[in-house]
Design a protein around this motif. Structure first.
Motif, PDB file in Angstrom:
ATOM      1  N   ALA A 239      -3.175  64.383 -59.971  1.00  8.24           N
ATOM      2  CA  ALA A 239      -4.052  65.418 -60.538  1.00  8.24           C
ATOM      3  C   ALA A 239      -4.634  64.941 -61.869  1.00  8.24           C
ATOM      4  CB  ALA A 239      -3.270  66.711 -60.730  1.00  8.24           C
ATOM      5  N   GLU A 240      -3.832  64.194 -62.617  1.00  7.27           N
ATOM      6  CA  GLU A 240      -4.272  63.664 -63.905  1.00  7.27           C
ATOM      7  C   GLU A 240      -5.311  62.551 -63.694  1.00  7.27           C
ATOM      8  OE1 GLU A 240      -0.786  63.199 -66.609  1.00  7.27           O
ATOM      9  OE2 GLU A 240      -1.654  61.205 -66.905  1.00  7.27           O
ATOM     10  N   ARG A 241      -5.033  61.712 -62.690  1.00 10.93           N
ATOM     11  CA  ARG A 241      -5.873  60.532 -62.444  1.00 10.93           C
ATOM     12  C   ARG A 241      -7.179  60.907 -61.721  1.00 10.93           C
ATOM     13  NH1 ARG A 241      -6.054  55.890 -63.819  1.00 10.93           N
ATOM     14  NH2 ARG A 241      -7.287  54.446 -62.596  1.00 10.93           N
ATOM     15  N   PHE A 242      -7.125  61.918 -60.855  1.00  7.53           N
ATOM     16  CA  PHE A 242      -8.310  62.325 -60.084  1.00  7.53           C
ATOM     17  C   PHE A 242      -8.606  63.802 -60.328  1.00  7.53           C
ATOM     18  CE2 PHE A 242      -6.053  59.003 -57.645  1.00  7.53           C
ATOM     19  CZ  PHE A 242      -6.997  57.987 -57.744  1.00  7.53           C
ATOM     20  N   PRO A 243      -8.956  64.157 -61.576  1.00  6.25           N
ATOM     21  CA  PRO A 243      -9.199  65.573 -61.865  1.00  6.25           C
ATOM     22  C   PRO A 243     -10.404  66.038 -61.063  1.00  6.25           C
ATOM     23  CG  PRO A 243      -9.959  64.193 -63.698  1.00  6.25           C
ATOM     24  CD  PRO A 243      -9.260  63.276 -62.725  1.00  6.25           C
ATOM     25  N   GLY A 244     -10.338  67.244 -60.567  1.00  7.14           N
ATOM     26  CA  GLY A 244     -11.482  67.773 -59.831  1.00  7.14           C
ATOM     27  C   GLY A 244     -11.388  67.556 -58.332  1.00  7.14           C
ATOM     28  N   ALA A 245     -10.516  66.642 -57.882  1.00  9.80           N
ATOM     29  CA  ALA A 245     -10.398  66.379 -56.442  1.00  9.80           C
ATOM     30  C   ALA A 245      -9.750  67.572 -55.733  1.00  9.80           C
ATOM     31  CB  ALA A 245      -9.566  65.127 -56.206  1.00  9.80           C
ATOM     32  N   VAL A 246     -10.082  67.746 -54.451  1.00  9.20           N
ATOM     33  CA  VAL A 246      -9.465  68.796 -53.637  1.00  9.20           C
ATOM     34  C   VAL A 246      -8.160  68.235 -53.095  1.00  9.20           C
ATOM     35  CG1 VAL A 246      -9.720  70.294 -51.625  1.00  9.20           C
ATOM     36  CG2 VAL A 246     -11.728  69.693 -52.993  1.00  9.20           C
ATOM     37  N   ARG A 247      -7.065  68.957 -53.331  1.00 13.01           N
ATOM     38  CA  ARG A 247      -5.748  68.448 -52.976  1.00 13.01           C
ATOM     39  C   ARG A 247      -5.355  68.902 -51.562  1.00 13.01           C
ATOM     40  NH1 ARG A 247      -0.339  67.447 -54.761  1.00 13.01           N
ATOM     41  NH2 ARG A 247       0.568  67.167 -52.701  1.00 13.01           N
ATOM     42  N   LEU A 248      -5.211  67.922 -50.660  1.00 11.14           N
ATOM     43  CA  LEU A 248      -4.720  68.208 -49.305  1.00 11.14           C
ATOM     44  C   LEU A 248      -3.233  67.914 -49.237  1.00 11.14           C
ATOM     45  CD1 LEU A 248      -7.583  66.554 -47.195  1.00 11.14           C
ATOM     46  CD2 LEU A 248      -7.357  68.959 -47.839  1.00 11.14           C
ATOM     47  N   SER A 249      -2.588  68.434 -48.191  1.00 10.37           N
ATOM     48  CA  SER A 249      -1.158  68.225 -48.011  1.00 10.37           C
ATOM     49  C   SER A 249      -0.857  68.146 -46.519  1.00 10.37           C
ATOM     50  CB  SER A 249      -0.390  69.401 -48.629  1.00 10.37           C
ATOM     51  OG  SER A 249       0.957  69.390 -48.194  1.00 10.37           O
ATOM     52  N   ILE A 250       0.193  67.425 -46.159  1.00 10.52           N
ATOM     53  CA  ILE A 250       0.563  67.370 -44.746  1.00 10.52           C
ATOM     54  C   ILE A 250       1.633  68.418 -44.428  1.00 10.52           C
ATOM     55  CG2 ILE A 250      -0.119  64.999 -44.188  1.00 10.52           C
ATOM     56  CD1 ILE A 250       3.419  65.422 -44.943  1.00 10.52           C
ATOM     57  N   HIS A 251       2.015  69.226 -45.424  1.00  7.53           N
ATOM     58  CA  HIS A 251       2.997  70.293 -45.200  1.00  7.53           C
ATOM     59  C   HIS A 251       2.300  71.653 -45.169  1.00  7.53           C
ATOM     60  CE1 HIS A 251       5.916  67.324 -47.210  1.00  7.53           C
ATOM     61  NE2 HIS A 251       6.106  67.285 -45.914  1.00  7.53           N
TER      62      HIS A 251
END
Ligand SMILES: [Zn+2]
Length: 323
Positions: A239-251
């Protein structure tokens, strides 16, 4: 571009992703799928990319390395299960390009190096897995829109050994274990904790294990906390390195969460992933992920591709002669 166009395009992009949403299995489950509340939770991020005319960046912590349990998987390298998942993700970016020309980039943030010691995957196996994953990504149709980011790619950890990288990750990005235990005891992330404990118990319960079930259960619980602690640290670093990205999850995730749970390949078990299973060709044009032992129990035969076993196949249903 008018604001209303930005919103319209962002919604279409999110709707393509939400078609593959992984339904939560306890409290906070979406009332309907695809879920408007989950769509809106990520809309502002997608809108920022669309307004700027940039590819929409998705960050997906996944593809750690194969489970060490050979009752579940074929070996240490990615196989057809991973290939299907990567082809799915490549197909998703292609569908996004059809509604939004700059398209999307899905950055796979392989987390095997982050917690491999806690789940029992050797660093050499994680390296081999990542190398093969890069080859599979490079073989996807162009433009693939799929990237790979690993712990070794973090500039702050450059030049360190694998153990030291994990230590610095924990020192700089992790929450204390005691605090995490307290949150789980208070009811947070309980489904994830239980699933993690189940995986670790299953993976440790091999014919070679001679201890008691209770001891294995205790050990699995302790390691589940370590895996969750490091996964969360990895997520915070990303989150720090890629601010603004949409966070997906496999759970599976609760409704409206800041992470969106998606399926990579069809599976009968909501928690099953390509690295805990094998790909099974059902013989009628479909693929499904199952544990290796289940494929063998169903009488599926192993199929070799390029010199090693890649997946299992059930015999095709017999074609009836025309009446
Ligand atoms: Zn929802």
């Amino acid at each position: 571009m008018a604001d209303s166009d930005v919103t319209r395009i962002a919604r279409r992009v999110m709707e393509l992703v939400l078609r593959h949403q992984r339904k939560g299995d306890r409290t906070g489950t979406c009332a309907q799928l695809p879920c408007p509340a989950c769509r809106d939770a990520h809309l502002a991020r997608v809108e920022r990319y669309v307004a700027a005319g940039e590819p929409v960046r998705f960050v997906l912590p996944a593809f750690p390395g194969k489970s060490p349990n050979t009752a579940k998987v074929l070996g240490v390298l990615p196989d057809m299960a991973e290939r299907l998942a990567l082809e799915f993700l490549g197909g998703l970016t292609a569908r996004i390009r059809e509604v939004y020309a700059p398209g999307a980039e899905i950055l796979i943030c392989s987390d095997g190096r982050v917690f491999g010691d806690a789940v029992g995957i050797a660093d050499a196996h994680i390296t081999a897995y990542q190398d093969e994953l890069r080859r599979l990504i490079a073989a996807l149709p162009r433009p693939g829109g799929i990237g790979l980011f690993t712990l070794e790619d973090v500039p702050e950890l450059a030049g360190l050994g694998h153990d030291r990288r994990r230590e610095v990750l924990a020192e700089r990005w992790a929450e204390p274990l005691e605090q995490l235990r307290k949150r789980v005891r208070a009811g947070e992330d309980v489904a994830l904790y239980r699933a993690m404990t189940r995986f670790l118990f299953e993976d440790g319960n091999t014919p070679a294990y001679t201890g008691s079930r209770a001891a294995l259960q205790r050990d699995a619980r302790a390691r589940a906390y370590t895996v969750m602690q490091r996964s969360k640290a990895w997520g915070d670093l990303l989150a720090e390195r890629f601010p603004g990205a949409v966070r997906l999850s496999i759970h599976p995730q609760p409704c409206g969460a800041d992470k969106l749970g998606i399926h990579l390949v069809a599976t009968p078990d909501n928690w099953l992933t390509p690295w805990h299973s094998v790909a099974l060709d059902t013989g009628d044009g479909d693929w499904v992920l199952v544990k290796r032992a289940d494929a063998e129990r169903r009488g599926a035969r192993p199929v070799r591709v390029a010199g090693r076993t890649s997946h299992y196949a059930l015999a095709a249903a017999p074609v009836l002669p025309a009446a």
